[in-house]
Design a protein around this motif. Structure first.
Motif, short mmCIF file in Angstrom:
data_model
loop_
_atom_site.label_atom_id
_atom_site.label_comp_id
_atom_site.label_asym_id
_atom_site.label_seq_id
_atom_site.Cartn_x
_atom_site.Cartn_y
_atom_site.Cartn_z
N ILE A 156 82.66 48.51 41.92
CA ILE A 156 83.99 48.51 42.86
C ILE A 156 84.77 49.54 42.35
CG2 ILE A 156 85.91 47.14 43.79
CD1 ILE A 156 84.61 44.58 42.92
N GLN B 182 89.83 37.37 48.70
CA GLN B 182 88.61 36.56 49.22
C GLN B 182 88.06 35.44 48.11
OE1 GLN B 182 85.44 39.19 49.49
NE2 GLN B 182 86.21 40.03 51.59
N LEU C 178 88.96 41.68 47.44
CA LEU C 178 87.97 40.73 46.81
C LEU C 178 89.07 39.60 46.13
CD1 LEU C 178 85.21 39.80 45.92
CD2 LEU C 178 85.47 41.38 43.66
N HIS D 200 89.65 47.51 47.21
CA HIS D 200 88.52 46.72 47.36
C HIS D 200 88.75 45.53 46.48
CE1 HIS D 200 86.10 50.17 49.05
NE2 HIS D 200 86.55 49.64 49.95
N LEU E 118 89.02 40.70 37.79
CA LEU E 118 88.27 41.53 38.75
C LEU E 118 88.40 42.65 38.56
CD1 LEU E 118 88.33 39.54 42.00
CD2 LEU E 118 86.55 39.70 40.38
#
Length: 181
Positions: A78, A90, A87, A83, A69
């Motif tokens: 992003i 999540q 993420l 953040h 990510l």
């Protein structure tokens, strides 16, 4: 446009020629927008998993997911590390179906497909924005050289485009004449 229409395949009136040119340039713009088939999306998702599985154990731990990510953060718009961390949490929560603390390929695939589709969507949006900006620039240039406001560049106006262009590029004046022929 008249040069493109030398054999009158695009229409024989200015209205038909303008209509044809709008369709032609719209089709060129669409052909430059990236699209992926379902197979291509799954192939990219698989490559993403393989690249992320640094220790090659067949599953991704939280650190490997975070690395993926972080690599894709720019493509996903992003910007803050908080953040990315959010993420990652999540993704781990959603993807780790068997709750073993890692994400195997079957668990990762739906998330990866969404990630690939999001990246492609961002690329499409960027390409469309660039095309809009390019069109605006071309229209401004055209309007600047269409001194008689006819909606067409006559030979003199067309020649002026190449004279100015070659001058800006530092090319000899003879190139302007050759280009405008």
């Amino acid at each position: 446009l008249r040069a493109i229409n030398m054999d009158d395949k695009c229409g024989d009136s200015e209205v038909q020629l303008l209509d044809w040119s709008q369709r032609y340039f719209a089709s060129l713009a669409k052909s430059n927008v990236p699209t992926l088939s379902q197979e291509e999306v799954f192939t990219l998702a698989q490559k993403l998993f393989i690249a992320a599985d640094v220790n090659q154990n067949g599953s991704l731990d939280k650190q490997e997911v975070q690395h993926v990510l972080e690599d894709l953060a720019g493509d996903l718009d992003i910007k803050k590390s908080s953040h990315i961390e959010e993420l990652v949490n999540q993704v781990m929560e959603v993807a780790d179906v068997n709750e073993d603390g890692s994400v195997d390929y079957e668990e990762f695939l739906p998330v990866a497909v969404e990630i690939v589709q999001a990246v492609v969507q961002k690329l499409v949006e960027k390409a469309e924005q660039e095309q809009r900006e390019l069109r605006e620039v071309v229209e401004k240039i055209f309007d600047a050289y269409d001194t008689d406001k006819s909606g067409f560049l006559d030979a003199s106006e067309f020649n002026s485009v190449f004279t100015d262009l070659t001058g800006e590029l530092g090319l000899p004046a003879s190139d302007a004449a050759r280009l405008s022929e």
